[in-house]
Each structure stands twice: as structure tokens, then as C-alpha cells.
Write an enzyme that holds these catalytic residues in place. Sequence first.
Site, PDB file in Angstrom:
ATOM      1  CG  HIS A 166      -1.708  -1.249   1.393  1.00 34.55           C
ATOM      2  ND1 HIS A 166      -2.935  -1.507   0.815  1.00 34.55           N
ATOM      3  CD2 HIS A 166      -1.375  -2.381   2.073  1.00 34.55           C
ATOM      4  CE1 HIS A 166      -3.339  -2.718   1.154  1.00 34.55           C
ATOM      5  NE2 HIS A 166      -2.402  -3.282   1.901  1.00 34.55           N
ATOM      6  CB  SER A 199      12.919  21.751 -16.609  1.00 29.18           C
ATOM      7  OG  SER A 199      12.196  22.957 -16.715  1.00 29.18           O
ATOM      8  CE  LYS A 204      11.532  19.366 -12.624  1.00 31.77           C
ATOM      9  NZ  LYS A 204      10.652  18.649 -11.812  1.00 31.77           N
ATOM     10  CD  GLU A 258       8.207  11.574 -15.733  1.00 30.70           C
ATOM     11  OE1 GLU A 258       8.154  12.072 -14.611  1.00 30.70           O
ATOM     12  OE2 GLU A 258       8.482  12.245 -16.750  1.00 30.70           O
TER      13      GLU A 258
END
Length: 452
Positions: A157, A287, A293, A300
Site C-alpha cells: 500500500h 527542464s 531539474k 515516465e
Amino acid sequence: MAKKLWGGRFSKKTNPLVEEFTSSISVDKELAFYDVIGSILHIAVLKEAGLVSKVEYSKIDRALKEIKKSIESGNFKVDDKSEDIHSDIQNKLENKIGKVAMKLHTARSRNDQVVFDVKFYSGQSCADVVTLIAELAKTILNFSNKVKKINIPGYTHLQHAQPVSLANYFLSYYEMLMRDGNRIVSFGDRIKLSLGSGALAGTVIDVSKYNKAITSACKKLGLKFGEQIFSVDNSIDNVSDRDFVIEALSALAIIGMHLSRLAEDLIIWSTSEFGFIELDDAFCTGSSLMPQKKNPDVLELIRGNTGKLYGNLMSVLVMMKGLPLAYNRDMQLDKEPLFSSFKIIKDELKILSKLIPKIKINESNINEQLKDESLYATDIAHYLVTKGIAFKEAHKIIGNLVRFSLNNKIKIKDMTNEQLNKFSQFLNQKIINKLMDPVYSVKSKKSIRKKQ
Ligand code: ARG
């Protein structure tokens, strides 16, 4: 539109919108190699059946082999105006050797050709996927070996559960990949290449002629199809079903789902909040606005691609549902999803094999998390079981101990023997210290067969 494989029955020219709408060349050009092999086998069958002369056979066979060579060398260019790859190769053949090329289409149909091509393509692509799965599995095995001394908090979980070794974590993906590989292999084994369905009814050529001609043509081409028998068991089934496409898409979707879960864990572990790992610069992007970044875009996209993989499977499942036997043009739409899913999975397997070995583990951040006492609650409960207490009773005792610790903001490790004894006579500081150790906790689990 380039010359079509049909037209005699029509008194009007095809509307250009129809030509554009029905064309599949932009997608099925990927099948060029498989299609030309199918034609080389087919012309051998026609010779065996006496439907072309030796001279005609030689001319057609030679020209087809030239086309094959141009495909293999990367010089083959399709005419975008051809209706599909089957028409394109037929047209190229006619340009090369003239009218005699028209004999090639004796006792065959594109319905039959396209199934042969897609099955052949799928078999080859399966072999590629199996090789890439084996590579990633080996990478994971090596990486697990490298990190086998490191323990991490295991999660259920997404909450701290119990300590596990990082090797145990990564090797879970090894197991998934083994099953993925087996699924692909068994799918590949079920693919049965055949010629001789015609449009749907079969052809006038005897099964024995197909087998004799194809076996010897394959030998000459250096193609090994194992024990494959090429005759059709049922001509209608062969041109009608795309269950093999659906099977491939399903096996690929499952691989994508596994890789997506791995990607998701690595994304979470690389956040500032977790800080368990650092991904290599070469596998991240930045970025355009925020200079600091370093983003896990590769992972992803692996996660995101799962949507495409599931969509590809769904589109063919839905497209096939309710189609009357035998061939319908709807089935032309199976190729885009099939090619797309194979490409996605091959790319993902390749990139993960390179990304994983470069992962840097931040042990200090992991060790900080391993201090969470709740991770050892199950081990302490089990310790009480070894003292004769029923597990349900032990569960309740340790539940109360954890609650007391949280409510009073006192660590279990800091409790006095007197305080611990209030929960159970078997608890004391010494035993708590022994049990609250990730190495001890992981080592105490004996049920896992070691991989290395
Ligand atoms: N491009 C077609 C496909 O992929 C080939 C079969 C066409 N057959 C036909 N009867 N129109 O399905």
C-alpha cells in the site's frame, strides 16, 4: 494510385478519397521482406504444380530475389501510391520482367498473403523480443548481485511493511521477465505459417506439392522453420482469424505492464522525498525553465506507453468482434497496433538494459528509512509466537505496543524493560535491539530460494 491487383470489373475510376482511405502502404511497407519471401515460396509451388513453366519460374524467381536483396540492403523504396505492399511488390516485379510477372498471382489472394506476412513478421519479432528479455533479465541478475548486501524498506500500500533485500526486489522482476519470455515463446510456437488458402476456399494445388516445393525453396533461401508444415488445416480459419495478433498484443501488454511498474518504483525512489536512488544523467532529461531539474522522462514514457499497449490490444479485440467469416477489410487495421506494440516493447527492453546498471544507490537515505520501528513489528510478533503465544494474540500485543509508542512519542527501543513487560513478559530491551535490525530481519526469512 499505382496499378492495382484488381479493376477489370469496374467501369469507373476509383474516387481518390477512396484510394487514400483504403490504402495501407504507409503501414504494411514494414512487411516487404516477409511478402517477398511468401512470393518466392509461392512461385516454387506454381512450378511444382505445373502452373508456370521452368523458364517462367526462373524469371520470376530471379526478379523476386533481386527485390529481396534490395530490401535487405535498405535500397527498397515503396511507391506511396501503391494500394498496399502486396500490390507494390507485384508492380515492381512487372516493371522488371513484364507480363510474365502476372502469373505470380495464380492461385493466391492477398487475404492469404497478408496472413502469411503478418505471421512471419510476428514470429521474427517474437525471437527479437525473447533475446531482449534475456538481456534485461541478465542485467537484472547482475545488478541484484551487485546490491545484494543492501536492504530497503519493503512496501505494501506504499506504506512501510517489512525490510527486504534490494536483490529480492529486483529479482522479482527477473521472475516476471521469465514468465513474459515463456509467454512469447509459447505464442511463437503456436504460429503456423501456411500457404494455400486462396481467398478463402483453398486452391486447386495439392497439399503435397505445397509441402515439397516450400520445403526445398526454404532450404535454398537458408530459412529454418523447424518442423513447420506449410499446408493449411482450414483455409477459412487461416484467412479469417487474427487470434495470433491478439495473443501477441496481449503478451506485449503484460510485458509493458511489468516494465511500467518497475519504472514507477524507480521514479518514486528517485524523488527528493525518497532519495533511494539516483538515475544516471545520460538517462534523464532537463527542464527548459527550471535549471535545477533532472527528470526521469525515460521511465515516465515507459509508464505512459502502457496506455498505448493496452489500447492496441483493445483496438484489435474490438475490431475482430462480430466480423463475419472470412476476410473483411477491417482486418487491415490489425497491423498498426501490432507493429506499434512490438516496437514499444523492443525499445523499452533495450533502454532498461542500459539504464539499470547505471543506477546509483543512496544507502544513507535508505538506512535512515530503515530506522522506522514499524518495519520490525511483524518480526517482534513472530518472536512472541516462538514463545508459544498464538499469532493473533501476538498481533494484538504488538499492535498495542506500536500504538503506545506513537501516542506517547516514545520509541520502542527507548522503552525500559518494565514498560516492555507490561505488553509481554517475553519482551525486553535486548530482544528488541536484536529484532530491530534490517540485516537480522532479512536473514531470518528462510523461505526464499536464493538465485545467486
Ligand atoms: N492490405 C490488405 C490487408 O492488410 C490486404 C488484403 C486485401 N484483400 C482484399 N480482399 N481486399 O488486409
